[in-house]
Design an enzyme around this catalytic site. Structure first.
Site, PDB file in Angstrom:
ATOM      1  N   TYR A 256      43.185  40.845  27.102  1.00  0.00           N
ATOM      2  CA  TYR A 256      43.946  41.214  27.654  1.00  0.00           C
ATOM      3  C   TYR A 256      45.438  41.147  27.186  1.00  0.00           C
ATOM      4  O   TYR A 256      45.856  40.060  27.278  1.00  0.00           O
ATOM      5  CB  TYR A 256      43.317  41.808  29.064  1.00  0.00           C
TER       6      TYR A 256
ATOM      7  N   ARG B 287      43.914  43.244  37.552  1.00  0.00           N
ATOM      8  CA  ARG B 287      44.513  43.741  38.665  1.00  0.00           C
ATOM      9  C   ARG B 287      44.514  42.447  39.521  1.00  0.00           C
ATOM     10  O   ARG B 287      45.818  42.278  40.425  1.00  0.00           O
ATOM     11  CB  ARG B 287      44.023  45.381  38.969  1.00  0.00           C
TER      12      ARG B 287
ATOM     13  N   ASP C  47      47.577  48.983  40.943  1.00  0.00           N
ATOM     14  CA  ASP C  47      48.076  49.478  39.212  1.00  0.00           C
ATOM     15  C   ASP C  47      48.975  50.879  39.587  1.00  0.00           C
ATOM     16  O   ASP C  47      49.392  51.472  41.184  1.00  0.00           O
ATOM     17  CB  ASP C  47      46.903  50.003  38.434  1.00  0.00           C
TER      18      ASP C  47
ATOM     19  N   ASP D  40      39.803  50.419  33.418  1.00  0.00           N
ATOM     20  CA  ASP D  40      40.666  51.191  34.180  1.00  0.00           C
ATOM     21  C   ASP D  40      40.883  52.894  33.728  1.00  0.00           C
ATOM     22  O   ASP D  40      41.017  52.259  32.580  1.00  0.00           O
ATOM     23  CB  ASP D  40      41.247  50.642  35.200  1.00  0.00           C
TER      24      ASP D  40
END
Length: 249
Positions: free
Chosen positions: A79, A189, A93, A51
């Protein structure tokens, strides 16, 4: 990958740098086979979209390496992400163009409940609905492109993903930070969103960093200040040597 860069931004930047270096060394442009390839000397591609607001490991292939990315990138991804409870945005986000779509109380959530009750439910194989703003394709079109054009893509079906490890790193509620290792196709997310739903609230991802992709770790990466043709070719040589050594074992 730096923050606010798309993965394709990185590819274009590196391609331009390497092509300028190639021309300075007297290389001739390849014969154009299409308008997109016109005057292209160096082929560059990435091995998995990050992203724009995410940072961290973005593996880039150069030349013949672009065709070998899928082979070299088999394995898990990892992550580190931070979320904030109490609000959910349209992009899940903190994209400045996003709208706050949901708000909910979060003061009933405790760190213990987050760590001991919610997070363990998301380990293993789970069903996950991808974010509307994602590069996943529906009907041949990337979902984020359809969303920005106001196209109704209908109900987004969940897909099975696998999360191998998931742990709470720190929490100063409403903020909390997690480390996770997962298989391909997993959206962090969406995970932050779904953990909040399990806690009877909502949440949005505030920071996201990929720390591992296949055999490549964050410590293996070249930071933006070190992007130069010499450093990139040195890194290519280093990793080619490592892979060749592994193949002979």
């Amino acid at each position: 990958k730096p923050i606010n860069w798309t993965s394709q931004d990185v590819v274009s930047y590196l391609r331009g740098m390497l092509e300028r270096d190639a021309r300075n060394r007297g290389a001739n442009p390849v014969k154009a086979t299409s308008r997109r390839n016109k005057s292209r000397i160096v082929k560059v591609g990435h091995g998995g979209t990050l992203d724009p607001l995410a940072t961290g490991v973005l593996v880039v292939g150069v030349g013949k390496g672009t065709k070998q990315l899928s082979t070299y990138l088999s394995g898990s991804k990892a992550y580190r992400a931070t979320g904030i409870l109490g609000m959910e945005t349209s992009t899940l986000d903190m994209d400045p163009t996003a709208n706050v779509t949901k708000e909910a109380p979060w003061d009933h959530v405790s760190v213990e409940r987050l760590e001991k009750e919610a997070l363990p439910k998301f380990k293993g194989k789970i069903q996950q609905v991808p974010p509307i703003f994602s590069a996943k394709r529906v009907g041949g079109k990337k979902m984020y492109e359809a969303a920005r054009e106001g196209i109704d893509i209908g109900k987004i079906e969940p897909k099975e993903v696998e999360i191998y490890q998931l742990e709470l790193v720190s929490a100063d509620l409403p903020y909390f930070t997690i480390d996770m290792e997962c298989g391909g196709g997993t959206f962090v997310r969406s995970l932050i969103r779904d953990v909040a739903y399990d806690l009877d609230t909502v949440a949005t991802t505030t920071t996201l960093q990929r720390t591992k992709q296949g055999p490549f770790l964050l410590d293996d990466c070249l930071p933006k200040d070190d992007w130069s043709a010499d450093n990139i070719y040195a890194s290519i040589d280093e990793w080619n040597a490592k892979f060749s050594e592994e193949e002979t074992l």
